[in-house]
Design a protein around this motif. Structure first.
Motif, PDB file in Angstrom:
ATOM      1  N   GLN A 257     -12.936  10.024  -8.909  1.00 43.20           N
ATOM      2  CA  GLN A 257     -12.770  11.219  -9.729  1.00 43.20           C
ATOM      3  C   GLN A 257     -11.901  12.255  -9.029  1.00 43.20           C
ATOM      4  OE1 GLN A 257     -16.754  12.503 -10.600  1.00 43.20           O
ATOM      5  NE2 GLN A 257     -17.101  10.914 -12.153  1.00 43.20           N
ATOM      6  N   ALA A 258     -12.065  12.391  -7.707  1.00 40.96           N
ATOM      7  CA  ALA A 258     -11.231  13.334  -6.964  1.00 40.96           C
ATOM      8  C   ALA A 258      -9.768  12.897  -6.953  1.00 40.96           C
ATOM      9  CB  ALA A 258     -11.760  13.475  -5.536  1.00 40.96           C
ATOM     10  N   LEU A 259      -9.497  11.597  -6.845  1.00 38.32           N
ATOM     11  CA  LEU A 259      -8.127  11.101  -6.894  1.00 38.32           C
ATOM     12  C   LEU A 259      -7.526  11.297  -8.287  1.00 38.32           C
ATOM     13  CD1 LEU A 259      -8.443   7.787  -4.835  1.00 38.32           C
ATOM     14  CD2 LEU A 259      -7.252   9.876  -4.137  1.00 38.32           C
ATOM     15  N   ALA A 260      -8.335  11.126  -9.307  1.00 38.42           N
ATOM     16  CA  ALA A 260      -7.850  11.306 -10.680  1.00 38.42           C
ATOM     17  C   ALA A 260      -7.420  12.742 -10.932  1.00 38.42           C
ATOM     18  CB  ALA A 260      -8.924  10.877 -11.676  1.00 38.42           C
ATOM     19  N   GLN A 261      -8.091  13.690 -10.305  1.00 42.67           N
ATOM     20  CA  GLN A 261      -7.690  15.084 -10.457  1.00 42.67           C
ATOM     21  C   GLN A 261      -6.333  15.360  -9.820  1.00 42.67           C
ATOM     22  OE1 GLN A 261     -10.876  17.426  -8.864  1.00 42.67           O
ATOM     23  NE2 GLN A 261     -12.334  16.837 -10.482  1.00 42.67           N
ATOM     24  N   GLY A 262      -5.938  14.530  -8.871  1.00 42.36           N
ATOM     25  CA  GLY A 262      -4.627  14.653  -8.248  1.00 42.36           C
ATOM     26  C   GLY A 262      -3.612  13.680  -8.802  1.00 42.36           C
ATOM     27  N   ASP A 263      -3.852  13.202 -10.039  1.00 43.47           N
ATOM     28  CA  ASP A 263      -2.930  12.285 -10.721  1.00 43.47           C
ATOM     29  C   ASP A 263      -2.788  10.953 -10.000  1.00 43.47           C
ATOM     30  OD1 ASP A 263      -2.484  14.228 -12.654  1.00 43.47           O
ATOM     31  OD2 ASP A 263      -0.785  15.094 -11.547  1.00 43.47           O
ATOM     32  N   HIS A 264      -3.866  10.499  -9.397  1.00 46.22           N
ATOM     33  CA  HIS A 264      -3.877   9.177  -8.766  1.00 46.22           C
ATOM     34  C   HIS A 264      -4.951   8.343  -9.468  1.00 46.22           C
ATOM     35  CE1 HIS A 264      -1.214  10.265  -5.439  1.00 46.22           C
ATOM     36  NE2 HIS A 264      -1.937  11.389  -5.302  1.00 46.22           N
TER      37      HIS A 264
ATOM     38  N   LYS B 281       0.832  -1.188   0.000  1.00 47.56           N
ATOM     39  CA  LYS B 281       0.000   0.000   0.000  1.00 47.56           C
ATOM     40  C   LYS B 281       0.875   1.249   0.000  1.00 47.56           C
ATOM     41  CE  LYS B 281      -3.647  -2.371   2.575  1.00 47.56           C
ATOM     42  NZ  LYS B 281      -4.430  -2.407   3.823  1.00 47.56           N
ATOM     43  N   ASP B 282       0.463   2.224  -0.794  1.00 45.96           N
ATOM     44  CA  ASP B 282       1.208   3.471  -0.896  1.00 45.96           C
ATOM     45  C   ASP B 282       0.760   4.389   0.240  1.00 45.96           C
ATOM     46  OD1 ASP B 282       2.503   5.753  -1.539  1.00 45.96           O
ATOM     47  OD2 ASP B 282       1.718   5.912  -3.589  1.00 45.96           O
ATOM     48  N   PRO B 283       1.623   4.698   1.222  1.00 48.78           N
ATOM     49  CA  PRO B 283       1.216   5.562   2.343  1.00 48.78           C
ATOM     50  C   PRO B 283       0.743   6.929   1.872  1.00 48.78           C
ATOM     51  CG  PRO B 283       3.294   4.454   2.830  1.00 48.78           C
ATOM     52  CD  PRO B 283       3.012   4.213   1.379  1.00 48.78           C
ATOM     53  N   ALA B 284       1.387   7.457   0.830  1.00 48.77           N
ATOM     54  CA  ALA B 284       0.968   8.768   0.327  1.00 48.77           C
ATOM     55  C   ALA B 284      -0.439   8.713  -0.247  1.00 48.77           C
ATOM     56  CB  ALA B 284       1.962   9.251  -0.729  1.00 48.77           C
ATOM     57  N   LEU B 285      -0.751   7.624  -0.969  1.00 42.07           N
ATOM     58  CA  LEU B 285      -2.085   7.480  -1.536  1.00 42.07           C
ATOM     59  C   LEU B 285      -3.128   7.347  -0.430  1.00 42.07           C
ATOM     60  CD1 LEU B 285      -4.050   7.040  -3.865  1.00 42.07           C
ATOM     61  CD2 LEU B 285      -3.420   4.615  -3.853  1.00 42.07           C
ATOM     62  N   ILE B 286      -2.801   6.583   0.608  1.00 42.43           N
ATOM     63  CA  ILE B 286      -3.744   6.413   1.715  1.00 42.43           C
ATOM     64  C   ILE B 286      -3.989   7.740   2.415  1.00 42.43           C
ATOM     65  CG2 ILE B 286      -4.094   5.294   3.948  1.00 42.43           C
ATOM     66  CD1 ILE B 286      -2.574   2.900   2.914  1.00 42.43           C
ATOM     67  N   GLU B 287      -2.929   8.540   2.560  1.00 44.05           N
ATOM     68  CA  GLU B 287      -3.085   9.839   3.214  1.00 44.05           C
ATOM     69  C   GLU B 287      -3.986  10.755   2.387  1.00 44.05           C
ATOM     70  OE1 GLU B 287      -0.333  13.512   4.942  1.00 44.05           O
ATOM     71  OE2 GLU B 287       0.595  11.697   4.108  1.00 44.05           O
ATOM     72  N   VAL B 288      -3.770  10.750   1.072  1.00 48.06           N
ATOM     73  CA  VAL B 288      -4.629  11.559   0.200  1.00 48.06           C
ATOM     74  C   VAL B 288      -6.069  11.066   0.258  1.00 48.06           C
ATOM     75  CG1 VAL B 288      -5.073  12.217  -2.193  1.00 48.06           C
ATOM     76  CG2 VAL B 288      -2.723  12.147  -1.337  1.00 48.06           C
ATOM     77  N   LEU B 289      -6.248   9.738   0.278  1.00 49.05           N
ATOM     78  CA  LEU B 289      -7.589   9.168   0.334  1.00 49.05           C
ATOM     79  C   LEU B 289      -8.301   9.567   1.618  1.00 49.05           C
ATOM     80  CD1 LEU B 289      -9.756   7.239  -0.795  1.00 49.05           C
ATOM     81  CD2 LEU B 289      -8.553   5.372   0.363  1.00 49.05           C
ATOM     82  N   LEU B 290      -7.599   9.493   2.742  1.00 55.06           N
ATOM     83  CA  LEU B 290      -8.198   9.864   4.022  1.00 55.06           C
ATOM     84  C   LEU B 290      -8.571  11.339   4.054  1.00 55.06           C
ATOM     85  CD1 LEU B 290      -5.999   7.829   6.544  1.00 55.06           C
ATOM     86  CD2 LEU B 290      -8.284   7.281   5.689  1.00 55.06           C
ATOM     87  N   ASP B 291      -7.742  12.191   3.436  1.00 52.86           N
ATOM     88  CA  ASP B 291      -8.064  13.611   3.386  1.00 52.86           C
ATOM     89  C   ASP B 291      -9.334  13.862   2.573  1.00 52.86           C
ATOM     90  OD1 ASP B 291      -5.876  14.181   4.929  1.00 52.86           O
ATOM     91  OD2 ASP B 291      -4.553  14.640   3.224  1.00 52.86           O
TER      92      ASP B 291
ATOM     93  N   VAL C  32     -10.184  -1.044  -5.596  1.00 49.55           N
ATOM     94  CA  VAL C  32      -9.035  -0.755  -4.729  1.00 49.55           C
ATOM     95  C   VAL C  32      -9.426   0.281  -3.682  1.00 49.55           C
ATOM     96  CG1 VAL C  32      -6.703   0.194  -4.661  1.00 49.55           C
ATOM     97  CG2 VAL C  32      -7.360  -1.376  -6.494  1.00 49.55           C
ATOM     98  N   ILE C  33     -10.181   1.298  -4.099  1.00 53.47           N
ATOM     99  CA  ILE C  33     -10.627   2.309  -3.141  1.00 53.47           C
ATOM    100  C   ILE C  33     -11.506   1.663  -2.075  1.00 53.47           C
ATOM    101  CG2 ILE C  33     -11.996   4.409  -2.883  1.00 53.47           C
ATOM    102  CD1 ILE C  33     -11.164   5.195  -5.693  1.00 53.47           C
ATOM    103  N   SER C  34     -12.360   0.733  -2.498  1.00 54.94           N
ATOM    104  CA  SER C  34     -13.231   0.051  -1.543  1.00 54.94           C
ATOM    105  C   SER C  34     -12.421  -0.709  -0.503  1.00 54.94           C
ATOM    106  CB  SER C  34     -14.161  -0.901  -2.295  1.00 54.94           C
ATOM    107  OG  SER C  34     -14.955  -1.647  -1.388  1.00 54.94           O
ATOM    108  N   ARG C  35     -11.353  -1.406  -0.956  1.00 55.55           N
ATOM    109  CA  ARG C  35     -10.519  -2.158   0.002  1.00 55.55           C
ATOM    110  C   ARG C  35      -9.763  -1.223   0.937  1.00 55.55           C
ATOM    111  NH1 ARG C  35      -9.589  -5.413  -4.678  1.00 55.55           N
ATOM    112  NH2 ARG C  35      -7.584  -4.371  -5.048  1.00 55.55           N
ATOM    113  N   LEU C  36      -9.280  -0.101   0.401  1.00 56.61           N
ATOM    114  CA  LEU C  36      -8.552   0.839   1.254  1.00 56.61           C
ATOM    115  C   LEU C  36      -9.468   1.470   2.298  1.00 56.61           C
ATOM    116  CD1 LEU C  36      -6.304   2.642  -1.406  1.00 56.61           C
ATOM    117  CD2 LEU C  36      -5.614   0.904   0.258  1.00 56.61           C
ATOM    118  N   VAL C  37     -10.686   1.807   1.883  1.00 52.50           N
ATOM    119  CA  VAL C  37     -11.636   2.381   2.830  1.00 52.50           C
ATOM    120  C   VAL C  37     -12.032   1.356   3.885  1.00 52.50           C
ATOM    121  CG1 VAL C  37     -13.974   3.301   3.069  1.00 52.50           C
ATOM    122  CG2 VAL C  37     -12.517   4.092   1.204  1.00 52.50           C
TER     123      VAL C  37
END
Length: 326
Positions: free
Chosen positions: A46-53, A10-20, A59-64
């Motif tokens: 869509q919000a993650l895609a705007q931040g180049d993710h 898991k990418d810690p940076a991606l998780i941090e962005v997701l939590l925000d 995958v988002i469902s599993r992270l959440v």
């Protein structure tokens, strides 16, 4: 999945962005650890895609889910405003039932089932058939033949049920008239020496505790005509599911006609009459063609003339009506 079969880290940076992103949409119970989200995975993607993710929804469902959130439906454990005399009323109803049955007096449970539009309309449920029933797209009342108003009377002692299918409004006069008809037929059949009658009813509807028409018609049509001492016990507000007619008969009727379009009153009556319980008991059904007007008023003089005796326990919900021509 990596080439060696291991899951990617898991990418810690991606998780941090997701939590925000989900933090403004997070809700929960302050008295427990339960949490939920009031946003869609598509919006998060869509919000993650705007931040180049570029992340897929699974995958988002599993992270959440890894953060303790999950899809939850509404639950209904709360019974609303607590009534201080609720338990006392239930105990009193059971005590009254035991007393009447020990004296071999009839005890009935009454209520009106959900009203049904009669016509070529969809009925909730499924049935075994080779081709599905074809029904109208819309359930417009003006396309209906009529509206069935099933009023159920359940004999608690003999485990027998009767449903009077009305075609008019669900009024207190209609309810009392059905009870009078039951007393003239089935009460005389099973309790020929009866002098008292216990009615268990809900607090609202056509047999509500506040209905003045209900209290006026009971002694006139039941107590006077049948020579009975009628005792009424109302269940507390919001507890209609404990009324025996609900789970002893109405639930079985709903199972019988589930998925069956109620195209005519004959179909309604046939579905009720073919309803059987696990103990082998069937349900009687009668069509009521009488028209009952709404908006009937009761004068103060009529109420004052009633032989109504409130009980010491919960007098608003428990009272006895005696025959005036005894």
């Amino acid at each position: 999945m990596a080439a060696d079969g291991r899951k990617p880290k898991k990418d810690p940076a991606l998780i941090e962005v997701l939590l925000d992103l989900v933090e403004p949409h997070a809700a929960g119970d302050p008295m427990s650890t339960q949490k939920w989200l009031n946003c869609r995975l598509k919006d998060i993607r869509q919000a993650l895609a705007q931040g180049d993710h570029e992340v897929s929804e699974p995958v988002i469902s599993r992270l959440v889910a890894a953060q303790g959130d999950s899809l939850q439906a509404n639950v209904k454990p709360a019974a609303g405003t607590h009534q201080p005399e609720r338990d006392l009323q239930f105990q009193y109803i059971r005590a009254q039932q035991r007393q009447h049955q020990m004296r071999q007096q009839p005890v009935i449970s009454v209520d009106t089932k959900k009203k049904e539009l009669v016509g070529n309309f969809k009925n909730t449920g499924r049935i075994w058939c080779r081709t599905p029933e074809v029904v109208d797209v819309h359930d417009f009342p003006h396309d209906a033949i009529g509206r069935a108003v099933p009023y159920g009377i359940y004999d608690v002692t003999f485990n027998c049920g009767t449903v009077y299918v009305g075609q008019s409004a669900d009024t207190p006069t209609c309810a009392v008239d059905n009870i009078r008809q039951w007393c003239a037929t089935e009460l005389a059949e099973r309790f020929p020496q009866a002098t008292c009658l216990l009615i268990q009813a809900d607090s609202g509807g056509s047999n509500g505790a506040r209905s003045q028409v209900w209290r006026r018609q009971l002694p006139v049509d039941v107590a006077d005509r049948c020579g009975l001492c009628v005792t009424v016990c109302h269940y507390p507000t919001g507890t209609s599911k404990w009324n025996p007619v609900e789970h002893r008969r109405f639930s079985e009727i709903s199972k019988t006609w589930a998925g069956v379009p109620l195209r005519s009153f004959e179909v309604v009556l046939h579905s009720i009459r073919t309803t059987t319980t696990q103990t082998g008991r069937s349900v009687r059904a009668h069509l009521v063609p009488t028209h009952y007007p709404t908006g009937v008023k009761v004068s103060d003089e009529d109420i004052a003339a009633l032989q109504c005796q409130p009980h010491a326990i919960c007098p608003q919900c428990n009272y006895t009506l005696t025959a005036r021509t005894a």
